[in-house]
Design a protein around this motif. Structure first.
Motif, mmCIF file in Angstrom:
data_model
loop_
_atom_site.group_PDB
_atom_site.id
_atom_site.type_symbol
_atom_site.label_atom_id
_atom_site.label_comp_id
_atom_site.label_asym_id
_atom_site.label_seq_id
_atom_site.Cartn_x
_atom_site.Cartn_y
_atom_site.Cartn_z
ATOM 1 N N ILE A 1 -11.899 14.688 -4.893
ATOM 2 C CA ILE A 1 -11.079 14.498 -6.099
ATOM 3 C C ILE A 1 -10.388 13.135 -6.084
ATOM 4 C CG2 ILE A 1 -9.018 15.336 -7.298
ATOM 5 C CD1 ILE A 1 -9.896 18.180 -6.442
ATOM 6 N N ILE A 2 -9.761 12.793 -4.974
ATOM 7 C CA ILE A 2 -9.027 11.526 -4.907
ATOM 8 C C ILE A 2 -9.983 10.339 -4.928
ATOM 9 C CG2 ILE A 2 -7.459 10.133 -3.497
ATOM 10 C CD1 ILE A 2 -6.232 12.811 -2.556
ATOM 11 N N SER A 3 -11.126 10.468 -4.283
ATOM 12 C CA SER A 3 -12.101 9.383 -4.280
ATOM 13 C C SER A 3 -12.676 9.156 -5.674
ATOM 14 C CB SER A 3 -13.220 9.671 -3.295
ATOM 15 O OG SER A 3 -14.135 8.610 -3.273
ATOM 16 N N TYR A 4 -12.916 10.227 -6.413
ATOM 17 C CA TYR A 4 -13.396 10.086 -7.788
ATOM 18 C C TYR A 4 -12.352 9.363 -8.635
ATOM 19 C CZ TYR A 4 -14.767 11.224 -12.543
ATOM 20 O OH TYR A 4 -15.083 11.148 -13.868
ATOM 21 N N ALA A 5 -11.091 9.733 -8.473
ATOM 22 C CA ALA A 5 -10.033 9.082 -9.242
ATOM 23 C C ALA A 5 -9.926 7.596 -8.872
ATOM 24 C CB ALA A 5 -8.708 9.796 -9.005
ATOM 25 N N LEU A 6 -9.937 7.291 -7.580
ATOM 26 C CA LEU A 6 -9.843 5.889 -7.164
ATOM 27 C C LEU A 6 -11.058 5.081 -7.611
ATOM 28 C CD1 LEU A 6 -8.361 6.166 -3.569
ATOM 29 C CD2 LEU A 6 -7.276 5.130 -5.567
ATOM 30 N N SER A 7 -12.232 5.670 -7.552
ATOM 31 C CA SER A 7 -13.436 4.965 -7.998
ATOM 32 C C SER A 7 -13.397 4.708 -9.497
ATOM 33 C CB SER A 7 -14.679 5.776 -7.651
ATOM 34 O OG SER A 7 -14.810 5.913 -6.260
ATOM 35 N N TRP B 1 -10.176 2.997 2.602
ATOM 36 C CA TRP B 1 -9.159 3.541 3.516
ATOM 37 C C TRP B 1 -9.166 5.067 3.469
ATOM 38 C CZ3 TRP B 1 -4.728 6.400 2.372
ATOM 39 C CH2 TRP B 1 -3.864 6.605 3.450
ATOM 40 N N LEU B 2 -9.278 5.632 2.258
ATOM 41 C CA LEU B 2 -9.317 7.083 2.109
ATOM 42 C C LEU B 2 -10.520 7.672 2.847
ATOM 43 C CD1 LEU B 2 -8.200 9.670 0.712
ATOM 44 C CD2 LEU B 2 -9.781 9.151 -1.146
ATOM 45 N N PHE B 3 -11.677 7.017 2.745
ATOM 46 C CA PHE B 3 -12.857 7.513 3.449
ATOM 47 C C PHE B 3 -12.656 7.478 4.955
ATOM 48 C CE2 PHE B 3 -16.972 6.927 5.522
ATOM 49 C CZ PHE B 3 -17.576 8.117 5.143
ATOM 50 N N SER B 4 -12.049 6.413 5.456
ATOM 51 C CA SER B 4 -11.835 6.338 6.906
ATOM 52 C C SER B 4 -10.855 7.410 7.376
ATOM 53 C CB SER B 4 -11.361 4.949 7.312
ATOM 54 O OG SER B 4 -10.063 4.713 6.833
ATOM 55 N N LYS B 5 -9.820 7.694 6.586
ATOM 56 C CA LYS B 5 -8.881 8.764 6.929
ATOM 57 C C LYS B 5 -9.588 10.128 6.885
ATOM 58 C CE LYS B 5 -4.920 8.361 7.409
ATOM 59 N NZ LYS B 5 -4.136 8.255 8.645
ATOM 60 N N ASN C 1 -13.226 -6.204 -13.511
ATOM 61 C CA ASN C 1 -13.198 -7.638 -13.819
ATOM 62 C C ASN C 1 -11.852 -8.271 -13.497
ATOM 63 O OD1 ASN C 1 -15.818 -7.589 -14.800
ATOM 64 N ND2 ASN C 1 -15.152 -6.983 -16.831
ATOM 65 N N GLN C 2 -10.984 -7.534 -12.815
ATOM 66 C CA GLN C 2 -9.664 -8.048 -12.500
ATOM 67 C C GLN C 2 -9.411 -7.944 -11.000
ATOM 68 O OE1 GLN C 2 -7.120 -5.706 -14.952
ATOM 69 N NE2 GLN C 2 -7.991 -6.474 -16.855
ATOM 70 N N TRP C 3 -8.353 -8.589 -10.557
ATOM 71 C CA TRP C 3 -8.060 -8.597 -9.135
ATOM 72 C C TRP C 3 -7.601 -7.233 -8.626
ATOM 73 C CZ3 TRP C 3 -3.226 -7.450 -7.347
ATOM 74 C CH2 TRP C 3 -2.197 -7.476 -8.283
ATOM 75 N N LEU C 4 -7.134 -6.344 -9.505
ATOM 76 C CA LEU C 4 -6.717 -5.011 -9.079
ATOM 77 C C LEU C 4 -7.884 -4.186 -8.521
ATOM 78 C CD1 LEU C 4 -4.181 -3.957 -11.844
ATOM 79 C CD2 LEU C 4 -3.712 -4.347 -9.436
ATOM 80 N N TYR C 5 -9.101 -4.583 -8.856
ATOM 81 C CA TYR C 5 -10.293 -3.917 -8.331
ATOM 82 C C TYR C 5 -10.267 -3.900 -6.805
ATOM 83 C CZ TYR C 5 -15.161 -3.128 -7.099
ATOM 84 O OH TYR C 5 -16.313 -2.650 -6.544
ATOM 85 N N ILE C 6 -9.869 -5.006 -6.213
ATOM 86 C CA ILE C 6 -9.826 -5.111 -4.756
ATOM 87 C C ILE C 6 -8.860 -4.085 -4.171
ATOM 88 C CG2 ILE C 6 -9.237 -6.634 -2.827
ATOM 89 C CD1 ILE C 6 -10.058 -8.966 -4.689
ATOM 90 N N LEU C 7 -7.728 -3.908 -4.810
ATOM 91 C CA LEU C 7 -6.729 -2.957 -4.334
ATOM 92 C C LEU C 7 -7.271 -1.527 -4.354
ATOM 93 C CD1 LEU C 7 -3.742 -2.292 -3.565
ATOM 94 C CD2 LEU C 7 -3.362 -2.021 -6.014
ATOM 95 N N PHE C 8 -7.853 -1.117 -5.474
ATOM 96 C CA PHE C 8 -8.338 0.258 -5.578
ATOM 97 C C PHE C 8 -9.601 0.493 -4.755
ATOM 98 C CE2 PHE C 8 -5.696 -0.056 -9.406
ATOM 99 C CZ PHE C 8 -4.850 1.006 -9.146
#
Length: 88
Positions: free
Chosen positions: A20-26, A47-51, A34-41
């Motif tokens: 659920i969280i990965s779908y939301a973040l994706s 990070w979520l996958f590694s956790k 097309n913006q720099w916020l892409y890198i953050l999400f």
């Protein structure tokens, strides 16, 4: 030591939360592709996958089960993204 039933329940709950969280973040990452916020999400999704991987590895007793669960969860997220697309 947890019993096998509790480990299965823990892994199931962690997997559902991850999907659920990965779908939301994706979805959010694709909205900002097309913006720099892409890198953050995108980095938050990694990070979520590694956790998730570390949590499953700690709960599970088998490396193979850890890899199979992680791969199945990734494939599930990709299938959900393919079928439903991303939320705009």
């Amino acid at each position: 030591m947890k019993s096998k039933t509790y480990r299965i329940i823990d892994i199931t709950i962690e997997t559902i939360n991850y999907i659920i969280i990965s779908y939301a973040l994706s979805s959010i990452a694709l909205c900002f592709r097309n913006q720099w916020l892409y890198i953050l999400f995108f980095s938050s999704d990694i990070w979520l996958f590694s956790k998730y991987f570390n949590t499953v590895k700690n709960i599970s007793e088998s490396k193979i089960a850890t890899y199979v669960m992680s791969l199945a969860s990734l494939i599930t997220v990709f299938v959900i993204m393919y079928i439903f697309g991303y939320v705009e």
